[in-house]
Design a protein around this motif. Structure first.
Motif, PDB file in Angstrom:
ATOM      1  N   TYR A  28      -0.593  -6.446  -0.756  1.00 57.72           N
ATOM      2  CA  TYR A  28       0.241  -7.456  -0.114  1.00 57.72           C
ATOM      3  C   TYR A  28      -0.583  -8.141   0.970  1.00 57.72           C
ATOM      4  O   TYR A  28      -1.425  -7.513   1.626  1.00 57.72           O
ATOM      5  N   ASN A  29      -0.309  -9.416   1.143  1.00 55.86           N
ATOM      6  CA  ASN A  29      -0.795 -10.138   2.312  1.00 55.86           C
ATOM      7  C   ASN A  29       0.436 -10.520   3.111  1.00 55.86           C
ATOM      8  O   ASN A  29       1.095 -11.527   2.832  1.00 55.86           O
ATOM      9  N   GLY A  30       0.770  -9.681   4.071  1.00 55.22           N
ATOM     10  CA  GLY A  30       2.046  -9.862   4.746  1.00 55.22           C
ATOM     11  C   GLY A  30       3.173  -9.566   3.784  1.00 55.22           C
ATOM     12  O   GLY A  30       3.277  -8.468   3.227  1.00 55.22           O
ATOM     13  N   SER A  87      12.328   2.894  -7.052  1.00 58.10           N
ATOM     14  CA  SER A  87      11.736   3.597  -5.908  1.00 58.10           C
ATOM     15  C   SER A  87      10.577   2.829  -5.279  1.00 58.10           C
ATOM     16  O   SER A  87      10.306   2.967  -4.082  1.00 58.10           O
ATOM     17  N   TRP A  88       9.865   2.020  -6.076  1.00 59.88           N
ATOM     18  CA  TRP A  88       8.755   1.261  -5.497  1.00 59.88           C
ATOM     19  C   TRP A  88       9.277   0.204  -4.532  1.00 59.88           C
ATOM     20  O   TRP A  88       8.664  -0.071  -3.502  1.00 59.88           O
ATOM     21  N   ARG A  89      10.407  -0.400  -4.881  1.00 59.41           N
ATOM     22  CA  ARG A  89      10.978  -1.415  -3.986  1.00 59.41           C
ATOM     23  C   ARG A  89      11.428  -0.767  -2.665  1.00 59.41           C
ATOM     24  O   ARG A  89      11.277  -1.333  -1.586  1.00 59.41           O
ATOM     25  N   THR A  90      11.977   0.414  -2.804  1.00 54.44           N
ATOM     26  CA  THR A  90      12.380   1.134  -1.589  1.00 54.44           C
ATOM     27  C   THR A  90      11.164   1.437  -0.722  1.00 54.44           C
ATOM     28  O   THR A  90      11.199   1.312   0.515  1.00 54.44           O
ATOM     29  N   LEU A  91      10.074   1.852  -1.375  1.00 64.16           N
ATOM     30  CA  LEU A  91       8.829   2.135  -0.658  1.00 64.16           C
ATOM     31  C   LEU A  91       8.340   0.899   0.097  1.00 64.16           C
ATOM     32  O   LEU A  91       7.973   0.979   1.286  1.00 64.16           O
ATOM     33  N   ILE A  92       8.327  -0.264  -0.574  1.00 57.46           N
ATOM     34  CA  ILE A  92       7.846  -1.486   0.059  1.00 57.46           C
ATOM     35  C   ILE A  92       8.764  -1.888   1.206  1.00 57.46           C
ATOM     36  O   ILE A  92       8.309  -2.320   2.273  1.00 57.46           O
ATOM     37  N   THR A  93      10.049  -1.740   1.009  1.00 57.89           N
ATOM     38  CA  THR A  93      10.998  -2.065   2.079  1.00 57.89           C
ATOM     39  C   THR A  93      10.729  -1.224   3.312  1.00 57.89           C
ATOM     40  O   THR A  93      10.700  -1.732   4.448  1.00 57.89           O
ATOM     41  N   GLY A 104       8.833  -4.359   4.510  1.00 56.78           N
ATOM     42  CA  GLY A 104      10.096  -5.017   4.797  1.00 56.78           C
ATOM     43  C   GLY A 104      10.766  -5.497   3.537  1.00 56.78           C
ATOM     44  O   GLY A 104      10.185  -5.517   2.434  1.00 56.78           O
ATOM     45  N   ALA A 105      12.026  -5.936   3.672  1.00 59.96           N
ATOM     46  CA  ALA A 105      12.811  -6.358   2.514  1.00 59.96           C
ATOM     47  C   ALA A 105      12.230  -7.585   1.856  1.00 59.96           C
ATOM     48  O   ALA A 105      12.291  -7.732   0.625  1.00 59.96           O
ATOM     49  N   SER A 163       9.521  -6.504  -0.339  1.00 54.87           N
ATOM     50  CA  SER A 163      10.089  -5.782  -1.476  1.00 54.87           C
ATOM     51  C   SER A 163      10.618  -6.746  -2.522  1.00 54.87           C
ATOM     52  O   SER A 163      10.439  -6.540  -3.734  1.00 54.87           O
ATOM     53  N   ALA A 164      11.241  -7.817  -2.072  1.00 52.50           N
ATOM     54  CA  ALA A 164      11.781  -8.798  -3.007  1.00 52.50           C
ATOM     55  C   ALA A 164      10.679  -9.511  -3.778  1.00 52.50           C
ATOM     56  O   ALA A 164      10.911 -10.025  -4.877  1.00 52.50           O
ATOM     57  N   ALA A 165       9.468  -9.549  -3.198  1.00 56.46           N
ATOM     58  CA  ALA A 165       8.350 -10.218  -3.859  1.00 56.46           C
ATOM     59  C   ALA A 165       7.687  -9.355  -4.914  1.00 56.46           C
ATOM     60  O   ALA A 165       6.826  -9.832  -5.668  1.00 56.46           O
ATOM     61  N   LEU A 166       8.050  -8.071  -4.999  1.00 58.42           N
ATOM     62  CA  LEU A 166       7.474  -7.203  -6.019  1.00 58.42           C
ATOM     63  C   LEU A 166       7.907  -7.703  -7.396  1.00 58.42           C
ATOM     64  O   LEU A 166       9.093  -7.931  -7.640  1.00 58.42           O
TER      65      LEU A 166
END
Length: 669
Positions: A159-161, A189-195, A199-200, A203-206
């Protein structure tokens, strides 16, 4: 003083800045090293702080402890010897690789069924965006089926930011293959990890669909050196910026029993732009020595240029960095060990950061090869000061321990971060470091001789000045002890001639050669006079004494230089009290004669040399001794008849002109 290199680059500085400001160098760092530096993290050479943490999803757990996740190689699921895919450009030292190990494969299995929800891994994150080159996962292996199914999968993304950065996957495909998984579920679970990590928004960008690499169904066990079980991850381009890396791994197949499963992770390779120093490495110059470095960001510099370098470049002249132009002139130092009340170096700067700039400078005043905190000084320029010159001043310092040192060194640093005099090494996020050599010309005492009543001749006082920076002959001068008269100075203010009352006249020429003309023949040990000189940068040497001593030519005092055999003649000569006479068998060179005598018929010349300590006369006094043999009286021989009333004379056969016996007889009847 200005580094010679500066005159070369000034004309081209604008083009050099444009061409080299963004120049970057590959740099590898071990995940194990970063983990061991937590919670503070580790600074990269450009000042960026990198941190790392163990991550898990879906109930999977790391095996921790002395041989678990985060421990350094070479044991990373097997013994690793440094064999990697050729495209991996990072450090291949086995001990810089890092182990990742599952504590229980039952908690990390069935990636095929749960879209890799259960995983262990590492998150690597940075204090500012960096450019990544590539990263290598090793020993991705295992078998399918139960009860011992342990076929692994691995994924890597950044991620970049809040912006997702995909990484391409490459490597042999005989044992490993790419596999798409579905991560679209909001509760994946990966989205939860990124959140939780970023941040959310991130996570939404995954992406909803992602690619991992897994062990094929016909695969098997491998070793870390087995290229068929290595996976290379590469960013979209060499300039792609990232702030976070996520490495995820788990078991693709279903396993029927608990096992551990280990793999290896290479050092992560990033590209950085850093500025380094170039003083000798005793001052901590190389990266491996903890040397100083600054991120080259184009907004803060000493002088006009600030170019990226791969590492420190130690050199005796501190002139390896071609961009050191922040200190155009270094005021001369005097190498005399005396207290310096105040000494100031002016440093030029450019600051477009919008922040205040902090400066620290060190001089190795005690010449121990280290920049000590007590040898530093600081200054600050306020925010909004775009360019100018800042004074760095030392008060009440003494230059010591210079014997045997041709140079001491100056280091200057600038950054917008907090920096102290304890920070002669270490990395900062912006700014520059510049090192300079300062010459230490050293004069050495001289001892010379002269003949009483005669000029000394030329004394090359610079010939033994070999331990310090070279003294320029034209800059040498005499030092007035306070009683000299008739003083003559040259255009530089150096004394080139003076008279010492009662002694004589001292002179020094443009070649650094000294002469002394004694006032009279009674001058034997004139008052020693000091001299000094300067190096090419104007640094002043210590004062060194010139001590002269005269030796008197012996006076012949031989009582008797001639005699008739048998006799013994002895040559004698005298010198003033405190001096001595040494006899030789030749006018120059020759052999010392312990007893200058003659006892046999003949002639011999001895030569008397005057000695006064280590000084000897250039001329020896000759003394000739001669012994002659007595004449031979001879013998009378033969018969003669004489008559009454007559005389006759008998002569001997002795030496002509001698006094041999002469017999005269007269017969009287």
């Amino acid at each position: 003083m200005m580094k010679n290199k500066i005159t070369i680059i000034l004309v081209f500085v604008s083009s050099l800045l444009a061409a080299n400001l963004s120049a970057q160098t590959n740099y590898s760092f071990s995940i194990a090293d970063i983990l061991s530096s937590m919670p503070t993290g580790k600074r990269m050479p450009d000042g960026t702080i990198v941190k790392a943490e163990l991550i898990t999803t879906g109930g999977a757990t790391h095996s921790t402890g002395a041989a678990g996740s985060g421990t350094p190689g070479p044991d990373i699921g097997g013994l690793f010897t440094g064999v990697t895919l050729p495209a991996y450009v990072g450090d291949k030292t086995p001990t810089n690789f890092t182990k990742i190990q599952m504590a229980n494969t039952l908690n990390a299995d069935n990636g095929a069924g749960n879209n890799c929800s259960s995983s262990i891994g590492f998150r690597i994150y940075f204090s500012r965006p960096i450019s990544s080159i590539n990263f290598l996962a090793l020993d991705i292996d295992g078998v399918h089926g139960t009860p011992n199914g342990n076929a692994e999968w691995v994924a890597f993304f950044g991620y970049n930011g809040n912006t997702y950065v995909p990484y391409s996957i490459s490597g042999p495909t005989t044992q490993l293959t790419n596999q798409n998984i579905n991560t679209s579920a909001a509760g994946h679970s990966w989205r939860t990890l990124i959140t939780n990590s970023i941040g959310a928004t991130a996570s939404a960008a995954l992406p909803n669909a992602m690619t991992i690499r897994r062990q094929t169904t016909n695969g098997g066990s491998g070793t870390p050196d087995d290229l068929n079980h290595q996976v290379l991850f590469t960013p979209p381009s060499s300039t792609t910026k990232v702030t976070d890396f996520f490495l995820m791994t788990g078991i693709w197949s279903v396993t029927g029993q608990a096992n551990v499963q280990a793999s290896g992770l290479s050092p992560i390779v990033i590209t950085i732009s850093s500025d380094f120093g170039d003083a000798p490495d005793s001052y901590k110059t190389l990266l491996a020595s903890g040397g100083p470095s600054h991120g080259v960001v184009g907004t803060l510099s000493l002088g006009d240029s600030n170019l990226a370098e791969a590492d420190g470049q130690p050199s005796a002249l501190a002139n390896s960095s071609i961009d050191d132009d922040g200190v155009p002139t270094i005021p001369p130092l005097t190498n005399n060990g005396q207290l310096i009340n105040s000494y100031t170096v002016a440093a030029n700067f450019h600051n477009n950061t919008g922040l205040a700039a902090n400066y620290v400078a060190w001089i190795d005043w005690n010449n121990d090869g280290v920049f000590q905190p007590g040898e530093g000084t600081t200054a600050t320029t306020p925010a909004g000061t775009l360019s100018g010159s800042v004074n760095l001043t030392w008060n009440n310092v003494t230059l010591t321990n210079t014997s045997g040192h041709a140079k001491t060194y100056l280091r200057v640093r600038v950054t917008t971060e907090a920096i102290t005099t304890a920070d002669s090494g270490g990395a900062f996020m912006d700014g520059e470091v510049e090192d300079y050599a300062i010459g230490l010309p050293a004069a050495t005492p001289d001892f010379a001789c002269f003949n009483v009543g005669s000029p000394s001749g030329l004394i090359n006082v610079l010939s033994n000045d070999t331990t310090g920076e070279v003294i320029v002959p034209l800059t040498t001068g005499l030092v007035n002890p306070g009683t000299a008269t008739n003083i003559v100075v040259d255009g530089f203010g150096d004394i080139i001639q003076m008279t010492m009352p009662g002694d004589g006249i001292w002179k020094i020429n443009t070649s650094g050669q000294v002469t002394f003309e004694p006032e009279s023949s009674s001058v034997i040990s004139p008052t020693p006079i000091a001299y000094n000189g300067r190096d090419a940068d104007g640094n002043i040497s210590n004062n060194a004494l010139i001590t002269l001593t005269a030796a008197s030519v012996p006076v012949d005092t031989t009582v008797s230089s001639q005699g008739c055999f048998p006799t013994t003649l002895t040559a004698t000569a005298s010198v003033p009290a405190g001096q001595s006479v040494v006899w030789y068998d030749a006018a120059s060179g020759g052999n010392i004669v312990a007893s200058p005598t003659l006892s046999a018929v003949g002639t011999i010349t001895y030569y008397a040399q005057g000695n006064n300590g280590t000084c000897v006369t250039a001329v020896r006094t000759p003394v000739t001794l001669t012994i002659t043999a007595p004449p031979n009286a001879g013998n009378l021989s033969g018969t003669q008849n004489i008559c009454q009333g007559t005389t006759t004379t008998f002569s001997s056969d002795g030496d002509a002109g001698g006094h041999g016996p002469v017999l005269t007889l007269q017969l009287l009847l």
